[in-house]
Design a protein around this motif. Structure first.
Motif, PDB file in Angstrom:
ATOM      1  N   ALA A 267       0.841  -1.184   0.000  1.00 43.96           N
ATOM      2  CA  ALA A 267       0.000   0.000   0.000  1.00 43.96           C
ATOM      3  C   ALA A 267       0.880   1.239   0.000  1.00 43.96           C
ATOM      4  O   ALA A 267       2.019   1.214   0.479  1.00 43.96           O
ATOM      5  N   GLY A 268       0.352   2.336  -0.534  1.00 42.00           N
ATOM      6  CA  GLY A 268       1.132   3.564  -0.573  1.00 42.00           C
ATOM      7  C   GLY A 268       0.268   4.804  -0.655  1.00 42.00           C
ATOM      8  O   GLY A 268      -0.865   4.759  -1.149  1.00 42.00           O
ATOM      9  N   LEU A 269       0.807   5.898  -0.148  1.00 43.46           N
ATOM     10  CA  LEU A 269       0.209   7.229  -0.268  1.00 43.46           C
ATOM     11  C   LEU A 269       1.244   8.134  -0.912  1.00 43.46           C
ATOM     12  O   LEU A 269       2.421   8.107  -0.536  1.00 43.46           O
ATOM     13  N   SER A 270       0.818   8.948  -1.888  1.00 42.52           N
ATOM     14  CA  SER A 270       1.749   9.810  -2.619  1.00 42.52           C
ATOM     15  C   SER A 270       1.165  11.209  -2.764  1.00 42.52           C
ATOM     16  O   SER A 270      -0.056  11.393  -2.782  1.00 42.52           O
ATOM     17  N   TYR A 271       2.071  12.171  -2.887  1.00 41.03           N
ATOM     18  CA  TYR A 271       1.648  13.567  -3.039  1.00 41.03           C
ATOM     19  C   TYR A 271       2.685  14.311  -3.864  1.00 41.03           C
ATOM     20  O   TYR A 271       3.897  14.121  -3.681  1.00 41.03           O
TER      21      TYR A 271
END
Length: 427
Positions: A267-271
């Motif tokens: 899983a990952g969160l990116s910005y």
């Protein structure tokens, strides 16, 4: 009496003579013994000298051999690993090449760029040459050159990475693809399907998010994989960011991996954020080439989830999902656009695999459609590890031709061959 006297004298004389001869013999034996001892000592000295000479010769030969081997090893180590990737195939599309190149994705893309499978019929898409090597105990370097079907050469990536930073840190600098999201960092031959996911294409273009910049990553000392990264790139108007020299694009992400039972979850969160650059329009509403205006900021949010479940030694199910939203400041408002894709891949065994994918652009600027979608299915065969043949079908409702939505049917039959020292792809 006289006889006895003479006899005694004769015996004494004989005994005296015998004693003299015995003494002489003893002296001769002693001298001979001493000579033998001296000879033995000389023989021992000669033998030791011969052994030392033989040992020195052997050591010299060993040292010479070691030096030669070290020289060969050094020469070999200095040579980079080289790989060549070939990709091409056959395309059948329900619209012509010129019509497809002139299509738009309403609200997102005004000028279509089709780098792969551009025309109906046979296509040689590219040859990719990848080179990588260890520079020294602290640095590795890689360069990837993209040669398109017409012979044009582009430096796709060229960067160095550190090898020995403390506390789980790693740095990269040069020209490279960002690790934003799940697939942006991967090259075409490592994609799950022959074409790019819609949301990635409309936000970042066919080259993906990246360019000239620097990266720092940190792997946390946790019982599961947890990595945080930060990147800075020069701005790029094709990705919605200003290309002024003072403008930079910042990217940050958090990625994790954990095993849950038999399944592996990623899983990952990116910005990403940078100064907005919006293409100007003429009086008729058509985009003006190479004409942009800076307004505020562009912010891109991303989230991804991948689950792999093994079914056997060489079979598995992989469910991959990714969502992105772009908030872009325009002249009088902030334009919000968003989309996602979901893929289900089935690896039957070590040779055969299949998969389906659904793309959807469900949020768009005012006046543009918000139901731009595409359905894809594929079947692929890998005779060996570095060769692959793939058949794919697309039912595409994301394109407009002369401002009119039209469904495009595509059939793609592609090959990918990898030659040389090619590293394993990241899962």
């Amino acid at each position: 009496m006289a006889k006895l006297l003479w006899l005694s004298i004769a015996c004494a004389t004989v005994l005296s003579a015998n004693e003299s001869e015995l003494e002489l013999l003893k002296q001769q034996m002693s001298a001979l013994h001493e000579q033998m001892m001296q000879m033995q000592q000389k023989i021992a000295v000669l033998e030791n000298t011969a052994k030392m000479q033989a040992t020195n010769t052997s050591q010299d030969e060993t040292l010479t051999s070691m030096v030669q081997n070290d020289q060969k090893t050094a020469q070999t180590t200095m040579l980079p690993d080289i790989a060549v990737i070939l990709n091409g195939g056959y395309t059948s599309r329900s619209v012509s090449k010129d019509a497809y190149a002139a299509a738009t994705i309403p609200g997102f893309v005004n000028d279509m760029e089709v780098p792969f499978n551009a025309k109906n019929g046979f296509n040689f898409n590219y040859a990719e040459v990848a080179m990588s090597s260890t520079v020294d105990p602290f640095l590795d370097a890689s360069a990837i050159f993209h040669i398109d079907g017409s012979g044009g050469i582009e430096v796709e990536e060229a960067y160095f990475t550190t090898r020995a930073l403390d506390y789980g840190f790693k740095a990269k600098a040069g020209k490279f693809k960002s690790a934003f999201g799940r697939v942006n960092e991967k090259h075409h031959h490592a994609w799950n399907f022959e074409d790019q996911e819609l949301i990635n294409y409309v936000l970042f273009g066919p080259e993906g998010l990246g360019g000239e910049g620097g990266q720092i990553q940190w792997v946390a000392p946790t019982p599961f994989y947890l990595m945080a990264g930060f990147e800075l790139f020069d701005g790029n108007p094709e990705q919605g960011f200003s290309a002024k020299e003072s403008a930079t694009t910042g990217v940050g992400y958090l990625k994790m991996s954990q095993t849950l039972g038999k399944a592996t979850v990623l899983a990952g969160l990116s910005y990403a954020q940078g100064k907005s650059e919006v293409q100007n329009l003429d009086l008729s509403g058509e985009p003006i080439a190479n004409s942009y205006t800076d307004y505020g900021q562009t912010r891109i949010y991303g989230a991804d989830l991948t689950v792999e479940y093994p079914l056997g030694a060489f079979s598995s199910l992989i469910w991959q999902n990714e969502w992105m939203q772009r908030d872009q400041d325009a002249e009088s408002q902030t334009q919000k656009q968003a989309g996602f894709y979901s893929e289900l891949l089935y690896r039957m065994d070590g040779n055969w695999a299949s998969g389906i994918r659904y793309d959807d652009l469900y949020r768009n600027v005012a006046g543009a459609p918000d139901d731009l979608n595409r359905f894809s299915a594929k079947l692929e065969y890998k005779p060996f590890e570095f060769s692959r043949f793939r058949l794919q079908y697309n039912h595409d409702r994301s394109k407009a031709f002369d401002d009119e939505r039209k469904t495009v049917h595509e059939v793609l039959l592609n090959y990918t061959l990898e030659l040389g020292a090619h590293g394993a792809h990241a899962f």
